[in-house]
Design a protein around this motif. Sequence first.
Motif, PDB file in Angstrom:
ATOM      1  N   GLY A 141       0.676  -1.156  -0.305  1.00 29.91           N
ATOM      2  CA  GLY A 141       0.105   0.219   0.077  1.00 29.91           C
ATOM      3  C   GLY A 141       0.758   1.224  -0.075  1.00 29.91           C
ATOM      4  O   GLY A 141       0.552   2.378  -0.117  1.00 29.91           O
ATOM      5  N   ARG A 142       2.161   1.245   0.234  1.00 31.98           N
ATOM      6  CA  ARG A 142       3.026   2.149   0.287  1.00 31.98           C
ATOM      7  C   ARG A 142       3.557   2.504  -1.006  1.00 31.98           C
ATOM      8  O   ARG A 142       4.098   3.787  -1.237  1.00 31.98           O
ATOM      9  CB  ARG A 142       4.300   1.933   1.046  1.00 31.98           C
ATOM     10  CG  ARG A 142       3.941   1.800   2.603  1.00 31.98           C
ATOM     11  CD  ARG A 142       5.103   1.747   3.418  1.00 31.98           C
ATOM     12  NE  ARG A 142       4.541   1.768   5.024  1.00 31.98           N
ATOM     13  CZ  ARG A 142       4.912   2.832   5.648  1.00 31.98           C
ATOM     14  NH1 ARG A 142       5.569   4.035   5.091  1.00 31.98           N
ATOM     15  NH2 ARG A 142       4.839   3.105   6.701  1.00 31.98           N
ATOM     16  N   ILE A 143       3.142   1.920  -2.164  1.00 32.91           N
ATOM     17  CA  ILE A 143       3.416   2.213  -3.483  1.00 32.91           C
ATOM     18  C   ILE A 143       2.823   3.545  -3.776  1.00 32.91           C
ATOM     19  O   ILE A 143       1.716   3.370  -3.671  1.00 32.91           O
ATOM     20  CB  ILE A 143       3.184   1.013  -4.409  1.00 32.91           C
ATOM     21  CG1 ILE A 143       4.097  -0.002  -4.186  1.00 32.91           C
ATOM     22  CG2 ILE A 143       3.117   1.785  -5.878  1.00 32.91           C
ATOM     23  CD1 ILE A 143       3.477  -1.256  -5.025  1.00 32.91           C
ATOM     24  N   PRO A 144       3.440   4.530  -4.303  1.00 29.05           N
ATOM     25  CA  PRO A 144       2.741   5.935  -4.444  1.00 29.05           C
ATOM     26  C   PRO A 144       1.401   6.044  -4.752  1.00 29.05           C
ATOM     27  O   PRO A 144       0.369   6.358  -4.055  1.00 29.05           O
ATOM     28  CB  PRO A 144       3.649   6.537  -5.199  1.00 29.05           C
ATOM     29  CG  PRO A 144       4.976   5.959  -4.934  1.00 29.05           C
ATOM     30  CD  PRO A 144       4.717   4.625  -4.763  1.00 29.05           C
ATOM     31  N   ILE A 145       0.975   5.780  -6.049  1.00 24.93           N
ATOM     32  CA  ILE A 145      -0.701   6.042  -6.625  1.00 24.93           C
ATOM     33  C   ILE A 145      -1.129   4.695  -6.541  1.00 24.93           C
ATOM     34  O   ILE A 145      -2.080   4.605  -6.128  1.00 24.93           O
ATOM     35  CB  ILE A 145      -0.482   6.570  -7.844  1.00 24.93           C
ATOM     36  CG1 ILE A 145       0.220   7.973  -7.737  1.00 24.93           C
ATOM     37  CG2 ILE A 145      -1.901   6.739  -8.504  1.00 24.93           C
ATOM     38  CD1 ILE A 145       0.477   8.954  -9.060  1.00 24.93           C
ATOM     39  N   LEU A 146      -0.637   3.621  -7.294  1.00 23.64           N
ATOM     40  CA  LEU A 146      -1.061   2.511  -7.444  1.00 23.64           C
ATOM     41  C   LEU A 146      -1.562   1.629  -6.094  1.00 23.64           C
ATOM     42  O   LEU A 146      -2.619   1.188  -5.939  1.00 23.64           O
ATOM     43  CB  LEU A 146      -0.327   1.176  -8.113  1.00 23.64           C
ATOM     44  CG  LEU A 146      -0.825   0.169  -8.630  1.00 23.64           C
ATOM     45  CD1 LEU A 146      -2.015   0.442  -9.685  1.00 23.64           C
ATOM     46  CD2 LEU A 146       0.303  -0.591  -9.617  1.00 23.64           C
ATOM     47  N   GLY A 147      -0.641   1.543  -5.190  1.00 24.46           N
ATOM     48  CA  GLY A 147      -0.929   1.261  -3.878  1.00 24.46           C
ATOM     49  C   GLY A 147      -2.197   1.697  -3.017  1.00 24.46           C
ATOM     50  O   GLY A 147      -2.862   0.923  -2.566  1.00 24.46           O
ATOM     51  N   PHE A 148      -2.273   2.868  -3.148  1.00 25.94           N
ATOM     52  CA  PHE A 148      -3.383   3.782  -2.474  1.00 25.94           C
ATOM     53  C   PHE A 148      -4.570   3.226  -3.387  1.00 25.94           C
ATOM     54  O   PHE A 148      -5.598   3.109  -2.639  1.00 25.94           O
ATOM     55  CB  PHE A 148      -3.274   5.087  -2.485  1.00 25.94           C
ATOM     56  CG  PHE A 148      -4.188   5.822  -2.050  1.00 25.94           C
ATOM     57  CD1 PHE A 148      -4.606   5.892  -0.777  1.00 25.94           C
ATOM     58  CD2 PHE A 148      -5.247   6.414  -2.838  1.00 25.94           C
ATOM     59  CE1 PHE A 148      -5.733   6.582  -0.135  1.00 25.94           C
ATOM     60  CE2 PHE A 148      -6.266   7.320  -2.579  1.00 25.94           C
ATOM     61  CZ  PHE A 148      -6.645   7.141  -1.079  1.00 25.94           C
ATOM     62  N   LEU A 149      -4.693   3.204  -4.553  1.00 26.82           N
ATOM     63  CA  LEU A 149      -5.866   2.894  -5.268  1.00 26.82           C
ATOM     64  C   LEU A 149      -6.368   1.367  -5.187  1.00 26.82           C
ATOM     65  O   LEU A 149      -7.597   1.189  -4.778  1.00 26.82           O
ATOM     66  CB  LEU A 149      -5.684   3.521  -6.773  1.00 26.82           C
ATOM     67  CG  LEU A 149      -5.818   4.769  -7.123  1.00 26.82           C
ATOM     68  CD1 LEU A 149      -5.330   5.065  -8.568  1.00 26.82           C
ATOM     69  CD2 LEU A 149      -6.789   5.528  -6.991  1.00 26.82           C
ATOM     70  N   VAL A 150      -5.348   0.463  -5.113  1.00 23.38           N
ATOM     71  CA  VAL A 150      -5.830  -1.035  -5.055  1.00 23.38           C
ATOM     72  C   VAL A 150      -6.205  -0.837  -3.538  1.00 23.38           C
ATOM     73  O   VAL A 150      -7.340  -1.488  -3.526  1.00 23.38           O
ATOM     74  CB  VAL A 150      -4.519  -1.671  -5.353  1.00 23.38           C
ATOM     75  CG1 VAL A 150      -4.763  -3.276  -5.059  1.00 23.38           C
ATOM     76  CG2 VAL A 150      -4.077  -1.477  -6.836  1.00 23.38           C
TER      77      VAL A 150
END
Length: 147
Positions: free
Chosen positions: A95-104
């Motif tokens: 979830g710490r991946i900048p944009i993709l982690g938050f969206l997923v």
Amino acid sequence: MTAPAFRGARLDGPLAACYPSGVSTESPYASIPEPEVASGRLLAAVAYLPALCFVGLVTAPRNRFVAFHARQGLLFFLTEIVCWVALLIFDGTLGRIPILGFLVGAVVKFVVGLGFLAVTVYGAIKAANGEMIRLPFLGDAIERIPL
């Protein structure tokens, strides 16, 4: 392909164990009298709300209708806890991946939360109506809970 025959033993069903005598496969909750169902509808419906399954287990331990729904509610609550812990681990790692982690993470949390809400409402409505429904994957395991 047929099951092998054993001396004096019978196979209870497909993919079942072989016992020397007949084993009842009927649920102990199959024949609950109507007065027991009528007196336990509210507690059975409350059992599906998170962490309130313990209310039915403590206040009406002899009512089989309440016990059925409270045990199922307990397993459902434990499933919710496991899923939310897994989502917290996801948030801390991928979830710490900048944009993709938050969206997923946001989409998965929304879908899981909506699914849990739908099952909670479904179970509560069925219990309030006096019906004995088994939740998929959880309903078969309720007899294994030694309460």
